[in-house]
Motif scaffolding. Structure first.
Motif, PDB file in Angstrom:
ATOM      1  N   TYR A 127       0.806  -1.221   0.000  1.00 49.55           N
ATOM      2  CA  TYR A 127       0.000   0.000   0.000  1.00 49.55           C
ATOM      3  C   TYR A 127       0.840   1.273   0.000  1.00 49.55           C
ATOM      4  CZ  TYR A 127      -3.974  -3.037   1.001  1.00 49.55           C
ATOM      5  OH  TYR A 127      -4.936  -4.000   0.933  1.00 49.55           O
ATOM      6  N   GLY A 128       1.962   1.277   0.707  1.00 49.82           N
ATOM      7  CA  GLY A 128       2.777   2.489   0.750  1.00 49.82           C
ATOM      8  C   GLY A 128       3.798   2.434   1.852  1.00 49.82           C
ATOM      9  N   SER A 148      -1.582  -7.998   3.823  1.00 52.74           N
ATOM     10  CA  SER A 148      -0.981  -6.700   4.108  1.00 52.74           C
ATOM     11  C   SER A 148      -2.050  -5.764   4.644  1.00 52.74           C
ATOM     12  CB  SER A 148      -0.368  -6.085   2.848  1.00 52.74           C
ATOM     13  OG  SER A 148       0.699  -6.861   2.359  1.00 52.74           O
ATOM     14  N   TYR A 149      -1.636  -4.893   5.567  1.00 52.75           N
ATOM     15  CA  TYR A 149      -2.544  -3.902   6.140  1.00 52.75           C
ATOM     16  C   TYR A 149      -1.806  -2.570   6.165  1.00 52.75           C
ATOM     17  CZ  TYR A 149      -4.475  -8.303   7.867  1.00 52.75           C
ATOM     18  OH  TYR A 149      -4.972  -9.595   7.959  1.00 52.75           O
ATOM     19  N   GLY A 150      -2.467  -1.516   5.663  1.00 54.18           N
ATOM     20  CA  GLY A 150      -1.807  -0.221   5.713  1.00 54.18           C
ATOM     21  C   GLY A 150      -2.440   0.799   4.797  1.00 54.18           C
ATOM     22  N   GLY A 151      -1.876   1.986   4.861  1.00 55.76           N
ATOM     23  CA  GLY A 151      -2.259   3.079   3.985  1.00 55.76           C
ATOM     24  C   GLY A 151      -1.056   3.559   3.210  1.00 55.76           C
ATOM     25  N   GLN A 152      -1.059   4.812   2.815  1.00 59.14           N
ATOM     26  CA  GLN A 152       0.002   5.315   1.951  1.00 59.14           C
ATOM     27  C   GLN A 152       1.267   5.697   2.713  1.00 59.14           C
ATOM     28  OE1 GLN A 152      -1.796   8.713   0.086  1.00 59.14           O
ATOM     29  NE2 GLN A 152      -1.482  10.052   1.860  1.00 59.14           N
ATOM     30  N   ASP A 153       1.175   5.804   4.034  1.00 55.74           N
ATOM     31  CA  ASP A 153       2.349   6.171   4.844  1.00 55.74           C
ATOM     32  C   ASP A 153       2.867   4.961   5.614  1.00 55.74           C
ATOM     33  OD1 ASP A 153       2.359   8.915   4.045  1.00 55.74           O
ATOM     34  OD2 ASP A 153       0.618   9.230   5.331  1.00 55.74           O
ATOM     35  N   GLY A 154       3.588   5.197   6.702  1.00 61.08           N
ATOM     36  CA  GLY A 154       4.214   4.110   7.431  1.00 61.08           C
ATOM     37  C   GLY A 154       3.264   3.441   8.417  1.00 61.08           C
ATOM     38  N   ASP A 155       3.163   2.116   8.323  1.00 59.90           N
ATOM     39  CA  ASP A 155       2.336   1.320   9.226  1.00 59.90           C
ATOM     40  C   ASP A 155       3.167   0.123   9.675  1.00 59.90           C
ATOM     41  OD1 ASP A 155      -0.324   2.767   8.737  1.00 59.90           O
ATOM     42  OD2 ASP A 155       0.307   2.206   6.711  1.00 59.90           O
ATOM     43  N   PHE A 156       3.163  -0.147  10.985  1.00 64.56           N
ATOM     44  CA  PHE A 156       4.120  -1.099  11.540  1.00 64.56           C
ATOM     45  C   PHE A 156       3.417  -2.088  12.468  1.00 64.56           C
ATOM     46  CE2 PHE A 156       6.208   2.898  10.634  1.00 64.56           C
ATOM     47  CZ  PHE A 156       7.253   2.494   9.814  1.00 64.56           C
ATOM     48  N   GLY A 157       3.560  -3.384  12.159  1.00 67.01           N
ATOM     49  CA  GLY A 157       2.973  -4.431  12.990  1.00 67.01           C
ATOM     50  C   GLY A 157       3.879  -4.798  14.136  1.00 67.01           C
ATOM     51  N   VAL A 178      -6.955   7.732   6.017  1.00 64.39           N
ATOM     52  CA  VAL A 178      -7.892   6.770   5.440  1.00 64.39           C
ATOM     53  C   VAL A 178      -7.496   6.519   3.992  1.00 64.39           C
ATOM     54  CG1 VAL A 178     -10.304   6.323   4.854  1.00 64.39           C
ATOM     55  CG2 VAL A 178      -9.750   7.512   6.980  1.00 64.39           C
ATOM     56  N   ASN A 179      -6.863   5.407   3.742  1.00 63.59           N
ATOM     57  CA  ASN A 179      -6.503   4.953   2.404  1.00 63.59           C
ATOM     58  C   ASN A 179      -5.982   3.534   2.519  1.00 63.59           C
ATOM     59  OD1 ASN A 179      -3.529   5.447   3.017  1.00 63.59           O
ATOM     60  ND2 ASN A 179      -4.293   7.557   3.008  1.00 63.59           N
ATOM     61  N   GLY A 180      -5.699   2.882   1.403  1.00 60.44           N
ATOM     62  CA  GLY A 180      -5.355   1.468   1.462  1.00 60.44           C
ATOM     63  C   GLY A 180      -6.515   0.694   2.058  1.00 60.44           C
ATOM     64  N   ASN A 181      -6.236  -0.174   3.020  1.00 58.72           N
ATOM     65  CA  ASN A 181      -7.332  -0.851   3.727  1.00 58.72           C
ATOM     66  C   ASN A 181      -7.476  -0.336   5.154  1.00 58.72           C
ATOM     67  OD1 ASN A 181      -5.063  -2.092   4.754  1.00 58.72           O
ATOM     68  ND2 ASN A 181      -5.700  -4.191   4.290  1.00 58.72           N
ATOM     69  N   LYS A 182      -6.966   0.881   5.400  1.00 55.87           N
ATOM     70  CA  LYS A 182      -7.205   1.546   6.677  1.00 55.87           C
ATOM     71  C   LYS A 182      -8.423   2.460   6.516  1.00 55.87           C
ATOM     72  CE  LYS A 182      -5.235   4.385  10.316  1.00 55.87           C
ATOM     73  NZ  LYS A 182      -4.267   5.431  10.668  1.00 55.87           N
TER      74      LYS A 182
END
Length: 529
Positions: A127-128, A148-157, A178-182
Motif C-alpha cells: 500500500y505504501g 498486508s494492512y496499511g495506507g500510503q504512509d508508514g504502518d508497523f505491525g 484513510v486509504n489502502g485498507n485503513k
C-alpha cells in the motif's frame, strides 16, 4: 537512637527465595549473513518454533535462498539444534518480522513490516512505505495465507492476540490516513491502530487511539474480557490522551472493551523519555509495566536513574493507579523496549529481560562480557531484585524474547554477533546468528537459605549490622540496597566468615540485604530507624 530490626511482616513469599539461574542449554542457528531471533513458541513435544529475520541465502542452517534485503525465516528445531522444517518468506525489499504466536489450530501467525512489492513469495499488495505484513503457516511450516494492512504512509505491525479461533487482534502503529485498507482516520502523527481480523486475516473492525503527536504501540494483553494496549506516547491532552505528557515520551496504557471503547487510560513518566514494552498480569491482580527510562526522579517517576537508559518497572492496579516503580541499570545503557516481562508462578516473581551495555555500576552487579549483553532480572512482588543474570560474548548480543518453559526453565532468544567467548559456548555461523539459551534455576544453587538460617544481630543496634553466613567456604556477594535501587554497601565474603556492615550513616527506611553465592541465595528486607 537508630534501631535496626527484622521486618518480618513483609518477607517475600514462604520465607525463601529463588535461585540465580545458570545456562543449561544454548544453541546458535543461522546462515553466513545476518539472522536474528525475534520470537518463539515451545511445542508439547519439546521442540521450538522460532521466528527470525534473515539476510542469509543457502548456507549454514539455511536451506532456502532469501528473496530480498531481509526476510521472515520461521523454523522448527529440536533441542539438539536439528531443524525439522523451515520456511523463508519475503519479497524484493525489507520484510522484517517482529512477533509470532501459535494459533488454536496448531499453526503459527507472524506479524511484522514489509516494504516489498509483490515479488518473491509475497503475493499481498503493497500500500505504501512500510505495511503491516501478517503470514499464517501450518503446524508443519506450510504457508496458508498472507495479508498486508496499511495506507500510503508508514504502518508497523508489533504484536498479536488471539481472542478466539476466529478472532485475532493485530496491535500496530500507523501514520496513515484513510486509504489502502485503513478505514479510520488518524488522530496525530502516529497512532495505536487495533485491527480485528478473522481466521483468514479478513478485517472485521479497526480502531485508532492517540493524541495530536506520536503514539507507538508495543504490547497487547487480555484481562477480564478487556484488552490492554501498551506503548509510548508523546502527546499532551488531545484526542484519546486524557493526561498531559510528563516528558518527551511516556509509558501509555489503555484498556478497551472488545467493541473498541476505551475504558481506562493512564500515562507514566519523568521529564525525559520513557518507552514501554509489555505488561505482566500478576496473580494479585496488579499489573507490572516494563520498558526503558532516561528520566531522573520527576513527574510520576520516583525511581533513581542510574545511566543513559535504565529498565523501568511500573506497578499499577487494575484501575491503572501507580502503586510503585523501580529502576534497574548501570552507568551506561539498558534497553527494555525490545523484550519483555512475565510473572513466573513457579518462582513467584516477575522476570524482566532486555539488553545491557553497562559494567557493574548502579544496581547492576555484573560486568558485561562485551559491547552489549542479554540481562535478565528477577524481582519479587514488591520490586526487590531477587537475581540478575547476564549472557554474552566479546561482541554484541541483543535480546528479543523471554518465556517460561513447561518445565519451569527460562528461554532467552535473540541475536549474537560473538564467537565463542564470555559464557557463549557455541561458535558463530555468520555475521549475526539466532541465539537461544535455556536457563535452569536448579543447577546453580544447592541450598535455599531460610530466614532463620542467617542470624542477624544485635537487634536493635545503633551502629553495625552483624550476621553469620550459614554455609562456610563459599564466595558470596553481599549487598545492602535501598528501595530506590541504590546499592549502599557491596562486598565479597570469600570464606563464609561472620560479616559486619556499618549502618550509622544510613537514612531511615527499608533496605534489602542480599547474600548470593553459587551455593545459596538469601534476600530479606530490613528497616533502619
Amino acid at each position: 537512637m537508630r534501631f535496626l530490626f527484622l521486618f518480618i511482616s513483609i518477607l517475600i513469599s514462604n520465607n525463601f527465595y529463588s535461585q540465580t539461574p545458570s545456562i543449561s542449554y544454548q544453541n546458535v542457528t543461522g546462515g553466513l549473513s545476518a539472522d536474528r531471533g525475534v520470537s518463539m513458541v515451545e511445542l508439547p513435544n519439546g521442540n521450538y518454533v522460532i521466528c527470525a529475520s534473515s539476510w542469509s541465502d543457502i548456507s549454514g542452517d539455511k536451506t532456502e535462498n532469501g528473496f530480498g534485503k531481509m526476510d521472515y525465516w520461521i523454523y522448527e528445531t529440536q533441542p539438539n539444534g536439528t531443524l525439522i522444517w523451515q520456511i523463508t518468506l519475503g519479497g524484493s525489499g525489507y520484510d522484517i518480522p517482529i512477533s509470532m504466536i501459535q494459533t488454536s489450530d496448531g499453526g503459527f501467525m507472524a506479524i511484522g513490516n514489509s516494504e516489498s512489492p509483490i515479488s518473491g513469495n509475497k503475493t499481498s499488495v503493497h500500500y505504501g512505505d512500510y505495511d503491516i505484513w501478517v503470514v499464517k503457516i501450518s503446524s508443519s511450516g506450510i504457508l496458508e495465507w498472507q495479508k498486508s494492512y496499511g495506507g500510503q504512509d508508514g504502518d508497523f505491525g508489533m504484536n498479536l492476540l488471539e481472542l478466539s479461533p476466529n478472532k485475532i487482534i493485530l496491535a500496530t502503529t500507523s501514520s496513515s490516513g484513510v486509504n489502502g485498507n485503513k478505514s479510520v482516520a488518524s488522530k496525530g502523527m502516529n497512532d495505536f491502530w487495533a485491527i480485528y481480523v478473522d481466521a483468514q486475516g479478513a478485517i472485521e473492525k479497526q480502531f485508532v487511539y492517540g493524541g495530536s503527536s506520536d503514539e507507538y504501540v508495543r504490547g497487547i494483553s487480555m484481562f477480564n474480557e478487556s484488552i490492554i494496549f501498551t506503548g509510548r506516547s508523546s502527546s499532551g491532552i488531545s484526542g484519546d490522551k486524557l493526561e498531559d505528557s510528563y516528558g518527551s515520551g511516556d509509558y501509555w496504557v489503555i484498556i478497551t472493551d472488545t467493541n473498541g471503547t476505551i475504558l481506562r487510560s493512564n500515562s507514566y513518566g519523568g521529564n525525559d523519555s520513557e518507552s514501554s514494552s509489555v505488561i505482566s498480569i500478576n496473580p494479585n491482580g496488579t499489573f507490572s509495566l516494563f520498558g526503558s527510562s532516561s528520566s531522573p526522579v520527576s513527574g510520576s517517576k520516583t525511581a533513581t536513574n542510574f545511566g543513559l537508559d535504565d529498565y523501568w518497572v511500573v506497578n499499577i492496579d487494575s484501575n491503572l493507579n501507580l502503586l510503585w516503580d523501580v529502576s534497574f541499570g548501570g552507568a551506561n545503557q539498558e534497553d527494555g523496549v525490545k523484550s519483555g516481562i512475565f510473572f513466573s508462578t513457579l518462582n513467584n516473581m516477575n522476570i524482566i529481560l532486555g539488553d545491557s551495555k553497562s559494567n557493574a555500576s548502579g544496581n547492576k552487579t555484573l560486568d558485561s562480557f562485551g559491547e552489549e549483553d542479554f540481562w535478565a532480572v528477577g524481582m519479587d512482588t514488591n520490586g526487590v531484585k531477587m537475581f540478575e543474570f547476564a549472557a554474552g560474548g566479546t561482541s554484541k548480543e541483543q535480546n528479543s524474547r523471554v518465556l517460561e518453559s513447561s518445565k519451569g526453565t527460562l528461554f532467552l532468544l535473540g541475536s549474537s554477533f560473538s564467537d565463542i567467548s564470555g559464557n557463549k559456548t557455541e561458535p558463530s555461523k555468520g555475521s549475526t546468528d539466532v541465539w537461544l539459551l535455556e536457563l535452569d534455576f536448579n543447577l546453580s544453587i544447592n541450598t535455599i537459605v531460610k530466614d532463620n538460617q542467617l542470624e542477624v544481630y544485635p537487634v536493635p543496634t545503633s551502629l553495625v549490622l552483624n550476621f553469620s553466613i550459614p554455609v562456610k567456604g563459599v564466595n558470596s556477594i553481599i549487598t545492602l540496597t535501598s528501595m530506590d535501587g541504590k546499592v549502599v554497601h557491596s562486598s565479597t565474603n570469600l570464606f563464609g566468615e561472620d560479616e559486619s556492615i556499618g549502618i550509622s550513616i544510613l537514612p531511615k527506611g527499608i533496605y534489602v540485604l542480599s547474600v548470593i553465592s553459587t551455593e545459596f541465595q538469601y534476600t530479606r528486607k530490613i528497616i533502619v530507624n
